[in-house]
Design a protein around this motif. Structure first.
Motif, PDB file in Angstrom:
ATOM      1  N   GLN A   1      15.345   0.298 -23.866  1.00  0.00           N
ATOM      2  CA  GLN A   1      14.443  -0.784 -23.480  1.00  0.00           C
ATOM      3  C   GLN A   1      13.465  -1.057 -24.611  1.00  0.00           C
ATOM      4  O   GLN A   1      12.807  -0.142 -25.116  1.00  0.00           O
ATOM      5  CB  GLN A   1      13.701  -0.424 -22.188  1.00  0.00           C
ATOM      6  CG  GLN A   1      12.827  -1.550 -21.678  1.00  0.00           C
ATOM      7  CD  GLN A   1      12.428  -1.380 -20.218  1.00  0.00           C
ATOM      8  OE1 GLN A   1      13.118  -0.719 -19.452  1.00  0.00           O
ATOM      9  NE2 GLN A   1      11.316  -1.979 -19.850  1.00  0.00           N
ATOM     10  N   ASP A   3      10.829  -3.575 -24.466  1.00  0.00           N
ATOM     11  CA  ASP A   3       9.537  -3.718 -23.810  1.00  0.00           C
ATOM     12  C   ASP A   3       9.796  -4.110 -22.366  1.00  0.00           C
ATOM     13  O   ASP A   3      10.903  -3.935 -21.861  1.00  0.00           O
ATOM     14  CB  ASP A   3       8.651  -4.739 -24.544  1.00  0.00           C
ATOM     15  CG  ASP A   3       9.365  -6.080 -24.757  1.00  0.00           C
ATOM     16  OD1 ASP A   3      10.238  -6.434 -23.934  1.00  0.00           O
ATOM     17  OD2 ASP A   3       9.053  -6.769 -25.745  1.00  0.00           O
ATOM     18  N   ASP A   4       8.781  -4.653 -21.686  1.00  0.00           N
ATOM     19  CA  ASP A   4       8.936  -5.026 -20.280  1.00  0.00           C
ATOM     20  C   ASP A   4       9.882  -6.195 -20.077  1.00  0.00           C
ATOM     21  O   ASP A   4      10.359  -6.423 -18.961  1.00  0.00           O
ATOM     22  CB  ASP A   4       7.573  -5.368 -19.669  1.00  0.00           C
ATOM     23  CG  ASP A   4       6.642  -4.168 -19.595  1.00  0.00           C
ATOM     24  OD1 ASP A   4       7.159  -3.027 -19.625  1.00  0.00           O
ATOM     25  OD2 ASP A   4       5.418  -4.367 -19.528  1.00  0.00           O
ATOM     26  N   LEU A   5      10.160  -6.951 -21.123  1.00  0.00           N
ATOM     27  CA  LEU A   5      10.961  -8.160 -20.995  1.00  0.00           C
ATOM     28  C   LEU A   5      12.401  -8.020 -21.470  1.00  0.00           C
ATOM     29  O   LEU A   5      13.263  -8.776 -21.032  1.00  0.00           O
ATOM     30  CB  LEU A   5      10.304  -9.315 -21.772  1.00  0.00           C
ATOM     31  CG  LEU A   5       8.876  -9.696 -21.363  1.00  0.00           C
ATOM     32  CD1 LEU A   5       8.362 -10.804 -22.260  1.00  0.00           C
ATOM     33  CD2 LEU A   5       8.820 -10.108 -19.904  1.00  0.00           C
ATOM     34  N   GLU A   7      15.838  -5.592 -23.173  1.00  0.00           N
ATOM     35  CA  GLU A   7      16.561  -4.370 -23.483  1.00  0.00           C
ATOM     36  C   GLU A   7      17.610  -4.699 -24.536  1.00  0.00           C
ATOM     37  O   GLU A   7      17.955  -5.863 -24.743  1.00  0.00           O
ATOM     38  CB  GLU A   7      17.252  -3.810 -22.231  1.00  0.00           C
ATOM     39  CG  GLU A   7      16.300  -3.415 -21.114  1.00  0.00           C
ATOM     40  CD  GLU A   7      17.033  -2.875 -19.891  1.00  0.00           C
ATOM     41  OE1 GLU A   7      18.161  -2.361 -20.048  1.00  0.00           O
ATOM     42  OE2 GLU A   7      16.482  -2.978 -18.783  1.00  0.00           O
ATOM     43  N   ALA A  34      15.439  -7.621 -19.424  1.00  0.00           N
ATOM     44  CA  ALA A  34      15.304  -6.291 -18.837  1.00  0.00           C
ATOM     45  C   ALA A  34      15.839  -6.269 -17.415  1.00  0.00           C
ATOM     46  O   ALA A  34      15.461  -7.094 -16.580  1.00  0.00           O
ATOM     47  CB  ALA A  34      13.838  -5.848 -18.863  1.00  0.00           C
ATOM     48  N   GLY A  35      16.760  -5.350 -17.152  1.00  0.00           N
ATOM     49  CA  GLY A  35      17.325  -5.190 -15.817  1.00  0.00           C
ATOM     50  C   GLY A  35      18.318  -6.250 -15.421  1.00  0.00           C
ATOM     51  O   GLY A  35      18.731  -6.318 -14.260  1.00  0.00           O
ATOM     52  N   TYR A  73      13.791 -13.692 -24.851  1.00  0.00           N
ATOM     53  CA  TYR A  73      12.349 -13.903 -24.689  1.00  0.00           C
ATOM     54  C   TYR A  73      12.031 -15.325 -24.231  1.00  0.00           C
ATOM     55  O   TYR A  73      11.052 -15.552 -23.522  1.00  0.00           O
ATOM     56  CB  TYR A  73      11.629 -13.580 -26.000  1.00  0.00           C
ATOM     57  CG  TYR A  73      11.493 -12.090 -26.247  1.00  0.00           C
ATOM     58  CD1 TYR A  73      10.594 -11.325 -25.509  1.00  0.00           C
ATOM     59  CD2 TYR A  73      12.286 -11.446 -27.186  1.00  0.00           C
ATOM     60  CE1 TYR A  73      10.465  -9.963 -25.714  1.00  0.00           C
ATOM     61  CE2 TYR A  73      12.171 -10.078 -27.396  1.00  0.00           C
ATOM     62  CZ  TYR A  73      11.267  -9.343 -26.664  1.00  0.00           C
ATOM     63  OH  TYR A  73      11.150  -7.986 -26.866  1.00  0.00           O
ATOM     64  N   ALA A  76      12.671 -15.420 -20.524  1.00  0.00           N
ATOM     65  CA  ALA A  76      11.657 -14.622 -19.816  1.00  0.00           C
ATOM     66  C   ALA A  76      10.293 -15.296 -19.825  1.00  0.00           C
ATOM     67  O   ALA A  76       9.356 -14.820 -19.181  1.00  0.00           O
ATOM     68  CB  ALA A  76      11.560 -13.234 -20.449  1.00  0.00           C
ATOM     69  N   SER A  89      -0.984 -15.283 -19.939  1.00  0.00           N
ATOM     70  CA  SER A  89       0.350 -14.684 -19.967  1.00  0.00           C
ATOM     71  C   SER A  89       0.858 -14.652 -21.389  1.00  0.00           C
ATOM     72  O   SER A  89       0.359 -15.338 -22.263  1.00  0.00           O
ATOM     73  CB  SER A  89       1.319 -15.485 -19.095  1.00  0.00           C
ATOM     74  OG  SER A  89       1.465 -16.793 -19.599  1.00  0.00           O
ATOM     75  N   ASN A  91       3.772 -11.891 -23.899  1.00  0.00           N
ATOM     76  CA  ASN A  91       3.993 -10.514 -24.282  1.00  0.00           C
ATOM     77  C   ASN A  91       5.011 -10.453 -25.408  1.00  0.00           C
ATOM     78  O   ASN A  91       6.166 -10.180 -25.183  1.00  0.00           O
ATOM     79  CB  ASN A  91       4.482  -9.697 -23.084  1.00  0.00           C
ATOM     80  CG  ASN A  91       4.634  -8.224 -23.420  1.00  0.00           C
ATOM     81  OD1 ASN A  91       4.060  -7.751 -24.390  1.00  0.00           O
ATOM     82  ND2 ASN A  91       5.415  -7.527 -22.627  1.00  0.00           N
ATOM     83  N   SER A  92       4.574 -10.728 -26.628  1.00  0.00           N
ATOM     84  CA  SER A  92       5.479 -10.727 -27.758  1.00  0.00           C
ATOM     85  C   SER A  92       4.665 -10.891 -29.021  1.00  0.00           C
ATOM     86  O   SER A  92       3.435 -11.015 -28.985  1.00  0.00           O
ATOM     87  CB  SER A  92       6.489 -11.879 -27.649  1.00  0.00           C
ATOM     88  OG  SER A  92       5.822 -13.115 -27.695  1.00  0.00           O
TER      89      SER A  92
END
Length: 246
Positions: A1, A3-5, A7, A34-35, A73, A76, A89, A91-92
Motif C-alpha cells: 500500500q 497511502d490511503d488512496l 496500492e 486502495a482496496g 489518484y 480517487a 480535502s 492527499n498527494s
C-alpha cells in the motif's frame, strides 16, 4: 500500500531470467485504488534496461507505472480540493503544492477586494470585501510523459472562485478552465531520490461568470507569478530533502 488512496502490484509477470552476471525480474508495476483492484485503461509496453554493470541493483519504471498512478489518484479525487481558511480535502504531492498556494493566499489576505482590484467586474458585483474560497479540480486524467532524467505532467482542470458571505454560505463569482504543464527533474544522491519542479506553462480561460465577462490575462499573470515565486520554491525546498530509497 502506497497511502490511503493507492496500492501497487509489483508481482512477477514471468519467471525470473537467470544469467551468469545478473538476474532479470519483470515486475507488473501497476498502481490501483486502495482496496479495489480494477483494470487499467492503459497498456504496458515492454522495455529494456541499458546494459550496465557498475552497480548491484538497477530499477527502471515505465510510463505505464506513472500513468496508472495518475489514473488512480484522479479517480480517487486526489486532485480535487477546496482552499479556504483550511484545506478541506486532498492527499498527494499535488495537495502539498496547493497547501503552499493556500499559505501564500493567506499571506496576501486574498479576498473579493483583492480580486476586484484585478477584475473590475468583481468590484462592481461585490462592494463589501468578503473572504474567498477556491475550488480546484482536475477535469481530465493528468498526462505523464517520461523524458531523459525527468518527466512532464499535463494537467487540465478548473478553478471556481466563491465569496464566503457572513452567514457562512458561498456565492460563486466565476469559474476558469486551467491548462498547466510542469516538469520534474529527478536525480539520486546519498541513497535519496530528489527532484526539482518547474512550471512550463499556465493558461486560463473563462468558463462561466456571474459577474460578467472579463479578460483573464492579468489574473493569469499574477497567479503564475505567485506560483513561480512562492509555491514552486517552497515545493522544491521539500523535494530537495529527498525521499529515502530502499
Amino acid at each position: 500500500q502506497i497511502d490511503d488512496l493507492a496500492e501497487v502490484d509489483y508481482s512477477l509477470n514471468s519467471f525470473p531470467a537467470v544469467f551468469r552476471p545478473f538476474i532479470d525480474l519483470d515486475l507488473k508495476g501497476v498502481v490501483f485504488p486502495a482496496g479495489n483492484y480494477t483494470d487499467s485503461p492503459y497498456v504496458a509496453s515492454s522495455f529494456n534496461i541499458p546494459d550496465q554493470s557498475d552497480s548491484m541493483l538497477y530499477l527502471a519504471f515505465s510510463e505505464y507505472f506513472f500513468q496508472t498512478s495518475s489514473f488512480t489518484y484522479y479517480t480517487a479525487g486526489a486532485f480535487n480540493m477546496t482552499i479556504a481558511e483550511e484545506v478541506k480535502s486532498g492527499n498527494s504531492f499535488v495537495f502539498s503544492l496547493f497547501y503552499f498556494f493556500l499559505q501564500t493566499c493567506s499571506y496576501f489576505n486574498i479576498n473579493t477586494e483583492i480580486f476586484g482590484s484585478i477584475i473590475p467586474e468583481v468590484a462592481k458585483y461585490s462592494v463589501t470585501p468578503y473572504p474567498v474560497m477556491l475550488k480546484l479540480m482536475a477535469t481530465e486524467i493528468p498526462i505523464i510523459s517520461l523524458e531523459q532524467d525527468s518527466f512532464t505532467v499535463e494537467i487540465m482542470g478548473s478553478m471556481e472562485v466563491l465569496a464566503v458571505l457572513p452567514d457562512s454560505t458561498t456565492q460563486s463569482l466565476f469559474t476558469m478552465n486551467i491548462a498547466a504543464n510542469t516538469s520534474i527533474s529527478l536525480n539520486i544522491f546519498d541513497q535519496k531520490l530528489m527532484g526539482s519542479l518547474c512550471l512550463n506553462r499556465l493558461q486560463f480561460s473563462l468558463a462561466h461568470s456571474n459577474v460578467g465577462s472579463f479578460e483573464v490575462l492579468l489574473l493569469e499573470n499574477i497567479l503564475s507569478y505567485i506560483l513561480q515565486t512562492e509555491v514552486i520554491p517552497s515545493a522544491n525546498a521539500k523535494l530537495s530533502k529527498g525521499f529515502p530509497l530502499p
